[in-house]
Design a protein around this motif. Structure first.
Motif, PDB file in Angstrom:
ATOM      1  N   GLN A  53      75.788  57.019  39.845  1.00 40.58           N
ATOM      2  CA  GLN A  53      75.909  58.442  39.725  1.00 40.58           C
ATOM      3  C   GLN A  53      76.981  58.274  38.709  1.00 40.58           C
ATOM      4  N   LEU A  54      76.900  58.562  37.704  1.00 41.45           N
ATOM      5  CA  LEU A  54      77.797  59.160  36.330  1.00 41.45           C
ATOM      6  C   LEU A  54      78.185  60.498  36.908  1.00 41.45           C
ATOM      7  N   PHE A  55      79.526  61.408  37.813  1.00 47.39           N
ATOM      8  CA  PHE A  55      79.815  61.739  38.310  1.00 47.39           C
ATOM      9  C   PHE A  55      80.322  62.982  37.252  1.00 47.39           C
ATOM     10  N   GLN A  56      79.933  64.180  37.031  1.00 50.49           N
ATOM     11  CA  GLN A  56      80.459  65.218  35.764  1.00 50.49           C
ATOM     12  C   GLN A  56      80.961  64.595  34.930  1.00 50.49           C
ATOM     13  N   VAL A  62      75.392  61.308  29.346  1.00 51.85           N
ATOM     14  CA  VAL A  62      74.576  60.708  29.609  1.00 51.85           C
ATOM     15  C   VAL A  62      73.085  59.499  28.896  1.00 51.85           C
ATOM     16  N   ALA A  63      72.846  60.463  27.874  1.00 49.35           N
ATOM     17  CA  ALA A  63      71.812  60.078  27.355  1.00 49.35           C
ATOM     18  C   ALA A  63      72.070  58.965  26.624  1.00 49.35           C
ATOM     19  N   TRP A  77      68.201  53.374  37.561  1.00 50.10           N
ATOM     20  CA  TRP A  77      68.313  55.480  37.907  1.00 50.10           C
ATOM     21  C   TRP A  77      69.557  55.824  38.393  1.00 50.10           C
ATOM     22  N   VAL A  78      69.792  57.341  37.265  1.00 50.46           N
ATOM     23  CA  VAL A  78      71.397  57.516  37.360  1.00 50.46           C
ATOM     24  C   VAL A  78      71.082  58.720  37.360  1.00 50.46           C
ATOM     25  N   LEU A  79      72.317  59.088  38.989  1.00 54.90           N
ATOM     26  CA  LEU A  79      72.491  59.925  39.198  1.00 54.90           C
ATOM     27  C   LEU A  79      72.911  61.663  38.683  1.00 54.90           C
ATOM     28  N   MET A 116      68.018  64.393  27.230  1.00 54.77           N
ATOM     29  CA  MET A 116      68.504  63.602  27.869  1.00 54.77           C
ATOM     30  C   MET A 116      67.810  62.832  29.035  1.00 54.77           C
ATOM     31  N   VAL A 117      66.413  63.618  30.210  1.00 58.12           N
ATOM     32  CA  VAL A 117      65.980  63.280  30.540  1.00 58.12           C
ATOM     33  C   VAL A 117      65.438  62.049  30.015  1.00 58.12           C
TER      34      VAL A 117
END
Length: 493
Positions: A53-56, A62-63, A77-79, A116-117
């Protein structure tokens, strides 16, 4: 956007690195015979299950992290945080007060989200989104959202009107007062947040459309925020139209003697097992041996396949019910133990430092969140100032164990040992880990199922080999205080 199948992305990650091939050759000895399959690194993806979980974190950050760190480390996976339009304000919780389902937020635009996705997929990392579908805002006064949409507490033009919300009438302010009352929990308001009538078919259909829009951008799964505050069948009706391979993880906080329990929701997908994180805090506080029992008590744990487990998340690090980055080494070693075991699907947490529980992430003058930036040497020994990104997912102990878990796969837990402040366990013939929570160096010899040979500690420096020998079914262990060591069949000397 055309996206590769999840199986194709997993296969890309599972291609064995050259080091693993050399290790297998070494384990085969001089005879040229292939090693026993039980001693080879897992090749079926069974250990490639760790999320973070990369919060905020912004979409651009994120990319970059998927490419530079998450993919290479072996994260599956990343949340990411909620992507919909939200109320304007500095606190972190503004993201959890939707104004519309436009994919425009202070973390980035729709186009940045889609990019990013795609970038994360190219790195072999799936993307899961925190989906806020139980409620809208908790604001009593009319306002304008991040992307310019106007709203009132029970009116969101073009999205919802007042009749689309619950008005429970069970408490003076319509807020939840008693968690022992199922109707209050699932029809009254959670801290004044306008509660959607998810029992209405047209409301569920609109929520499904929001999730389908994200799936259309390539999103692979969802964390269903506040799932406990919706009837399980309502959540099921919202997610049922999604493809079967879309991952569902539901937030249902287990409460003793409460009428709403996590077990009700497993038909819809996985459920977060909050008991695990709470009890892990007790493990590192003085009962390391209990780490070997987490997940075994069916009376307070979901079955392993149904559970998502964590040491902390964005809520629990603020309410004190679990560990947090402030625990430093204890936090890191608890994560090592989580990743070493075989209960549940593990989720690592990575956030920012704060001294105010409402404090939002670093932002510019206009409220846009700044891209996360990790220090050159992230680790539990650091003392981040408020607003600094902690980057727990990069801590050497954590990142090293993600790769270790990929090697051991679904091999059974065996060769367990506990004494004083130390605990050890093996995973079949593929890996072995020792955690020393004590104040003195642990020096001992332990039984192990690892094949005979010399091994490198995967939690030590990547460019060095801290050698440990396995001989006659035993491993020589020297683990400094407040640290861990792990060995697997993909990294031998």
């Amino acid at each position: 956007m055309t996206r590769p199948s999840r199986r194709a992305r997993a296969a890309r990650w599972l291609t064995p690195p050259a080091a693993a091939v050399l290790a297998l050759t070494a384990l085969a000895g001089c005879t040229g015979e292939p090693p026993d399959p039980a001693t080879r690194p897992a090749a079926d993806g069974s250990g490639h299950d760790v999320g973070v979980q990369l919060f905020q974190w912004t979409w651009d950050a994120v990319a970059a992290e998927c490419t530079d760190e998450l993919g290479p480390a072996g994260y599956a996976w990343v949340l990411v945080s909620p992507p919909q339009e939200h109320v304007v304000g500095a606190p972190w919780w503004t993201a959890y007060q939707p104004v519309s389902y436009r994919l425009e937020s202070r973390l980035g635009t729709r186009e940045q989200l889609a990019a990013m996705v795609e970038t994360c997929h190219d790195a072999g990392v799936d993307v899961r989104v925190d989906a806020v579908i139980n409620h809208m805002t908790g604001q009593d006064e009319p306002g304008t959202g991040w992307a310019g949409s106007s709203y009132e507490h029970y009116r969101y033009p073009g999205t919802w009107e007042e009749d689309d919300f619950h008005h429970c009438g069970l408490t003076p302010a319509d807020d939840i007062v008693l968690y022992g009352d199922r109707e209050q929990v699932q029809t009254c308001e959670l801290v004044n947040l306008a509660d959607l009538d998810t029992g209405a078919s047209h409301v569920r259909e609109r929520l499904t459309a929001y999730l389908e829009d994200l799936v259309g951008l390539g999103v692979d799964g969802f964390r269903i925020d506040a799932a406990k505050h919706m009837a399980a069948q309502d959540v099921g009706a919202v997610v049922a139209p999604l493809d079967d391979d879309v991952a569902i993880m539901q937030e249902v906080i287990r409460g003793s003697a409460e009428p709403v329990q996590p077990e009700e929701y497993v038909a819809n997908g996985q459920v977060y097992e909050f008991t695990y994180g709470k009890e892990m805090a007790g493990v590192v506080a003085g009962s390391p041996g209990l780490a070997l029992e987490l997940g075994e008590a069916s009376a307070r744990y979901l079955p392993s396949d149904d559970a998502v487990v964590f040491v902390e998340n964005h809520d629990t690090e603020r309410n004190g019910s679990t560990l947090s980055y402030r625990a430093g080494t204890d936090d890191a070693l608890a994560t090592v133990l989580m990743l070493a075991g075989d209960y549940g699907t593990p989720q690592v947490y990575s956030g920012y430092a704060f001294d105010d529980v409402d404090a939002g992430p670093p932002q510019d003058d206009g409220g846009t969140v700044l891209d996360a930036s990790c220090s050159a040497d992230p680790g539990p020994q650091a003392t981040p100032a408020p607003g600094d990104w902690v980057c727990q997912h990069r801590w050497p102990q954590v990142a090293g164990m993600v790769g270790w878990r990929g090697v051991v796969g679904d091999a059974e837990v065996r060769d367990t040992w506990s004494e004083g402040d130390a605990v050890a366990l093996g995973r079949g013939q593929r890996g072995f880990v020792v955690v020393n929570l004590g104040d003195e160096t642990l020096t001992t010899t332990l039984p192990t199922s690892l094949p005979e040979g010399d091994y490198c500690d995967v939690l030590s420096a990547a460019d060095a080999c801290a050698r440990t020998t396995v001989h006659d079914g035993e491993i020589e262990v020297v683990v400094p205080p407040g640290s861990a060591a792990a060995w697997d069949v993909a990294r031998t000397d």
